[in-house]
Design a protein around this motif. Structure first.
Motif, mmCIF file in Angstrom:
data_model
loop_
_atom_site.group_PDB
_atom_site.id
_atom_site.type_symbol
_atom_site.label_atom_id
_atom_site.label_comp_id
_atom_site.label_asym_id
_atom_site.label_seq_id
_atom_site.Cartn_x
_atom_site.Cartn_y
_atom_site.Cartn_z
ATOM 1 N N SER A 6 0.801 -1.221 0.000
ATOM 2 C CA SER A 6 0.000 0.000 0.000
ATOM 3 C C SER A 6 0.834 1.272 0.000
ATOM 4 O O SER A 6 0.352 2.320 -0.433
ATOM 5 C CB SER A 6 -0.936 0.010 1.210
ATOM 6 N N SER A 7 2.051 1.204 0.497
ATOM 7 C CA SER A 7 2.943 2.362 0.442
ATOM 8 C C SER A 7 4.354 1.903 0.784
ATOM 9 O O SER A 7 4.564 0.789 1.285
ATOM 10 C CB SER A 7 2.501 3.470 1.410
ATOM 11 N N ARG A 8 5.295 2.779 0.552
ATOM 12 C CA ARG A 8 6.703 2.450 0.801
ATOM 13 C C ARG A 8 6.994 2.268 2.289
ATOM 14 O O ARG A 8 7.949 1.572 2.663
ATOM 15 C CB ARG A 8 7.578 3.563 0.228
ATOM 16 N N ASN A 9 6.196 2.884 3.157
ATOM 17 C CA ASN A 9 6.478 2.764 4.587
ATOM 18 C C ASN A 9 5.674 1.658 5.262
ATOM 19 O O ASN A 9 5.655 1.558 6.489
ATOM 20 C CB ASN A 9 6.270 4.108 5.311
ATOM 21 N N MET A 10 5.014 0.811 4.472
ATOM 22 C CA MET A 10 4.338 -0.348 5.048
ATOM 23 C C MET A 10 5.367 -1.384 5.504
ATOM 24 O O MET A 10 6.395 -1.582 4.839
ATOM 25 C CB MET A 10 3.411 -0.981 4.011
ATOM 26 N N PRO A 11 5.112 -2.078 6.609
ATOM 27 C CA PRO A 11 6.041 -3.148 7.033
ATOM 28 C C PRO A 11 6.177 -4.244 5.990
ATOM 29 O O PRO A 11 7.195 -4.947 5.946
ATOM 30 C CB PRO A 11 5.390 -3.685 8.314
ATOM 31 N N THR A 12 5.170 -4.385 5.152
ATOM 32 C CA THR A 12 5.179 -5.431 4.132
ATOM 33 C C THR A 12 5.961 -5.050 2.885
ATOM 34 O O THR A 12 6.197 -5.908 2.031
ATOM 35 C CB THR A 12 3.732 -5.747 3.712
ATOM 36 N N PHE A 13 6.332 -3.773 2.747
ATOM 37 C CA PHE A 13 6.947 -3.314 1.504
ATOM 38 C C PHE A 13 8.201 -4.127 1.175
ATOM 39 O O PHE A 13 9.034 -4.393 2.033
ATOM 40 C CB PHE A 13 7.309 -1.834 1.573
ATOM 41 N N GLY A 14 8.332 -4.478 -0.064
ATOM 42 C CA GLY A 14 9.492 -5.231 -0.535
ATOM 43 C C GLY A 14 9.203 -6.713 -0.555
ATOM 44 O O GLY A 14 9.163 -7.338 -1.627
ATOM 45 N N SER A 15 8.989 -7.292 0.616
ATOM 46 C CA SER A 15 8.680 -8.726 0.660
ATOM 47 C C SER A 15 7.338 -9.006 -0.004
ATOM 48 O O SER A 15 7.158 -10.059 -0.646
ATOM 49 C CB SER A 15 8.676 -9.230 2.108
ATOM 50 N N TRP A 16 6.391 -8.073 0.129
ATOM 51 C CA TRP A 16 5.082 -8.239 -0.519
ATOM 52 C C TRP A 16 5.240 -8.320 -2.037
ATOM 53 O O TRP A 16 4.743 -9.244 -2.679
ATOM 54 C CB TRP A 16 4.158 -7.089 -0.125
ATOM 55 N N GLU A 17 5.909 -7.327 -2.620
ATOM 56 C CA GLU A 17 6.087 -7.303 -4.072
ATOM 57 C C GLU A 17 6.785 -8.567 -4.564
ATOM 58 O O GLU A 17 6.402 -9.152 -5.596
ATOM 59 C CB GLU A 17 6.888 -6.068 -4.498
ATOM 60 N N ASP A 18 7.801 -8.990 -3.821
ATOM 61 C CA ASP A 18 8.569 -10.162 -4.226
ATOM 62 C C ASP A 18 7.695 -11.417 -4.226
ATOM 63 O O ASP A 18 7.697 -12.197 -5.196
ATOM 64 C CB ASP A 18 9.753 -10.341 -3.279
ATOM 65 N N THR A 19 6.926 -11.610 -3.175
ATOM 66 C CA THR A 19 6.079 -12.798 -3.071
ATOM 67 C C THR A 19 4.948 -12.772 -4.085
ATOM 68 O O THR A 19 4.669 -13.776 -4.753
ATOM 69 C CB THR A 19 5.499 -12.912 -1.649
ATOM 70 N N VAL A 20 4.282 -11.614 -4.204
ATOM 71 C CA VAL A 20 3.168 -11.504 -5.146
ATOM 72 C C VAL A 20 3.629 -11.787 -6.567
ATOM 73 O O VAL A 20 2.993 -12.551 -7.315
ATOM 74 C CB VAL A 20 2.506 -10.119 -5.035
ATOM 75 N N LEU A 21 4.743 -11.186 -6.967
ATOM 76 C CA LEU A 21 5.224 -11.392 -8.326
ATOM 77 C C LEU A 21 5.747 -12.814 -8.535
ATOM 78 O O LEU A 21 5.693 -13.342 -9.657
ATOM 79 C CB LEU A 21 6.303 -10.377 -8.673
ATOM 80 N N GLU A 22 6.227 -13.442 -7.500
ATOM 81 C CA GLU A 22 6.635 -14.836 -7.634
ATOM 82 C C GLU A 22 5.446 -15.707 -8.039
ATOM 83 O O GLU A 22 5.580 -16.663 -8.808
ATOM 84 C CB GLU A 22 7.234 -15.333 -6.316
ATOM 85 N N HIS A 23 4.262 -15.328 -7.551
ATOM 86 C CA HIS A 23 3.050 -16.062 -7.914
ATOM 87 C C HIS A 23 2.534 -15.686 -9.304
ATOM 88 O O HIS A 23 2.196 -16.554 -10.104
ATOM 89 C CB HIS A 23 1.950 -15.809 -6.883
ATOM 90 N N CYS A 24 2.437 -14.387 -9.582
ATOM 91 C CA CYS A 24 1.666 -13.976 -10.769
ATOM 92 C C CYS A 24 2.513 -13.348 -11.876
ATOM 93 O O CYS A 24 1.978 -12.760 -12.813
ATOM 94 C CB CYS A 24 0.529 -13.035 -10.363
ATOM 95 N N PHE A 25 3.831 -13.521 -11.802
ATOM 96 C CA PHE A 25 4.734 -12.912 -12.785
ATOM 97 C C PHE A 25 4.329 -13.231 -14.218
ATOM 98 O O PHE A 25 4.350 -12.357 -15.092
ATOM 99 C CB PHE A 25 6.160 -13.408 -12.520
ATOM 100 N N ASP A 26 3.952 -14.469 -14.488
ATOM 101 C CA ASP A 26 3.654 -14.880 -15.856
ATOM 102 C C ASP A 26 2.293 -14.421 -16.343
ATOM 103 O O ASP A 26 1.978 -14.587 -17.525
ATOM 104 C CB ASP A 26 3.730 -16.410 -15.968
ATOM 105 N N HIS A 27 1.483 -13.823 -15.448
ATOM 106 C CA HIS A 27 0.095 -13.518 -15.792
ATOM 107 C C HIS A 27 -0.232 -12.031 -15.790
ATOM 108 O O HIS A 27 -1.338 -11.665 -16.184
ATOM 109 C CB HIS A 27 -0.842 -14.235 -14.817
#
Length: 517
Positions: free
Chosen positions: A214-235
């Motif tokens: 949701s923003s750069r200062n979220m605790p999830t930032f970075g790891s979220w993008e990495d995990t999400v794209l690991e799932h849906c990169f091809d789609h």
């Protein structure tokens, strides 16, 4: 007097601006829809209820794509509630903004409004309270020509031809605790992948944006993008970014510097996306959709200003009044988007009317431009083309950026912030080179000398500045032109060199005719 020097060369290009870079956002939030773009009975409204004065300002602002219907709103939205005969549509409680949604404006009305405004639609699907099957049903309703239950339902509703929506967002801010049915990165990545598969099986021509954090200062930032794209990169083709510049400490130098954090944010997300590609040995590059960005801080501070008691319809919430310093910070964000045109291929100013917006209206009354209207209008009108690399030598200042997280407020130094922030766009079709220049020095004029190499003899097309002696000045219903552009005088051109004096705390646009194009 301070001086800055810039070198630009036509052969050194960052990237081409995509038409979708100049987008905006319409959410069922406050008076953005009802009383904003849609107000039946208004003196300027047409037979469909679209406010003519707002449409005129939207055409002047010149956004190219509009994201709809949310935002937080979409995570609880049943799209079926907003189609069919208006008198049969249900009223629902909207938990995103604690209001009542009458559903008198929905998907088909939005499509008609987009055609009236001459903009491309961008639709978001609900991956909060609903899921992949509902996403593909909405796509079938919108894009399939006919002969199925859902496509024929659209035709029965009066829209014979398919809407042909090409850009879709897979949910919104799904890592946010404020979101209806917040998800972990793995949960969201799996659902987004399945929604993407179903949607593309129906229409393989669409493009999809997965939710970033949701923003750069979220605790999830970075790891979220990495995990999400690991799932849906091809789609998917895009990962989304959201950011709002704020001035929590009432510190204007730090506020104007905060736009530079947008550059860092973009570059970090690019690095994460490319790391996922590298792990897969893939040449595919995920592009960025910066589909929420703006200045927003005053109405974020007050809980009572974010919602209204009693579940009202279209309450006046989040109606940020923008001043001159907001326009400067906003202009800095425009420059960050332009200077990353190689990877940011879509962006949406949030929002378009009334709620944190460049256009304000009075229900039943006039509409007017806020201060941030003008830098966006400049970027959209003159930012089409090749963004060139710039080598900038500028005086700098040191400040502190305030980063609010939860109930605490952190700060960290921002050393060596250049007073001059700049972007240069070469429009080959028009034979023009446009310099967008922000002087962040609050008290001193900045002389800028730019060598524009490779274009032959240059001549001045036009030049204007946005400047006001009072950084707290605003445009209002009674004084709608308190802040507006004025001619920028004294631009000197000698061969391939352009010399100009920028007023303190000013946004500037210099348009050059380039014979060598």
């Amino acid at each position: 007097m301070k001086e800055a020097h810039v070198i630009v060369d036509r052969d050194f290009v960052i990237g081409d601006t995509d038409p979708r870079l100049f987008g905006a956002f319409v959410e069922h939030l406050g008076r953005c829809v009802y009383g904003g773009i849609y107000e039946p009975g208004h003196p300027t409204a047409d037979e469909r209820g679209f406010r003519g004065d707002v449409l005129a300002l939207v055409r002047e602002l010149a956004p190219t794509i509009i994201r709809y219907p949310g935002g937080n709103f979409v995570s609880g939205y049943n799209w079926e509630d907003g189609v069919g005969p208006v008198e049969k549509r249900p009223r629902r409680l909207d938990l995103a903004w604690m209001s009542t949604e009458p559903n008198t404006f929905g998907t088909n009305e939005f499509m008609n409004w987009c055609r009236a405004a001459d903009v491309e639609p961008m639709l978001a699907v609900n991956l909060g309270t609903r899921g992949p099957d509902d996403a593909r049903r909405l796509l079938e309703y919108c894009n399939f020509p006919g002969g199925t239950k859902l496509s024929d339902l659209r035709r029965a509703h009066g829209w014979e031809k398919p809407h042909g929506v090409k850009f879709w967002c897979l949910g919104n801010e799904m890592d946010g605790p404020w979101q209806m049915e917040m998800k972990t990165a793995t949960e969201y990545g799996r659902i987004a992948t399945e929604a993407a598969k179903l949607m593309k099986w129906i229409d393989p021509t669409i493009e999809l944006a997965a939710c970033g954090s949701s923003s750069r200062n979220m605790p999830t930032f970075g790891s979220w993008e990495d995990t999400v794209l690991e799932h849906c990169f091809d789609h998917v083709e895009f990962i989304s970014l959201h950011t709002y510049l704020n001035n929590y400490a009432d510190d204007t130098p730090s506020f104007l510097a905060s736009a530079d954090l947008m550059d860092s944010f973009i570059e970090e997300v690019v690095a994460i996306a490319d790391a996922v590609a590298a792990r897969r040995r893939s040449a595919k590059r995920i592009m960025l959709s910066f589909d929420e960005w703006n200045v927003w801080y005053r109405t974020r501070r007050k809980n009572e200003g974010r919602t209204k008691l009693g579940w009202p319809v279209a309450p006046p919430i989040l109606e940020e009044v923008y001043d001159m310093q907001d326009a400067l910070a906003f202009g800095g964000a425009c420059l960050s988007l332009l200077n990353h045109a190689d990877r940011v291929k879509s962006a949406c100013l949030a929002q378009l009317v009334n709620a944190i917006a460049p256009i304000m209206t009075e229900t039943g009354g006039p509409a007017w431009r806020q201060s941030i209207f003008y830098p966006f209008r400049d970027m959209s009108r003159f930012g089409r083309g090749r963004v060139l690399q710039t080598r900038v030598s500028s005086p700098v200042y040191t400040t502190v950026y305030y980063d609010p997280r939860g109930t605490s407020e952190l700060s960290f130094p921002m050393p060596d912030v250049p007073y001059l922030k700049l972007a240069v766009v070469d429009n080959l079709d028009e034979g023009t080179v446009t310099l967008f220049a922000l002087n962040r020095n609050l008290t001193e004029t900045l002389t800028v000398e730019t060598q524009v190499r490779g274009f032959g003899a240059l001549s001045l097309g036009e030049a204007h500045e946005l400047h006001h002696g009072d950084l707290k000045a605003t445009n209002t219903k009674d004084r709608p032109d308190e802040i507006k552009p004025a001619s920028l005088e004294g631009v000197e051109i000698t061969g391939d060199r352009v010399r100009v004096r920028l007023a303190p705390a000013s946004w500037n646009v210099i348009r050059l005719s380039a014979r060598g194009n």
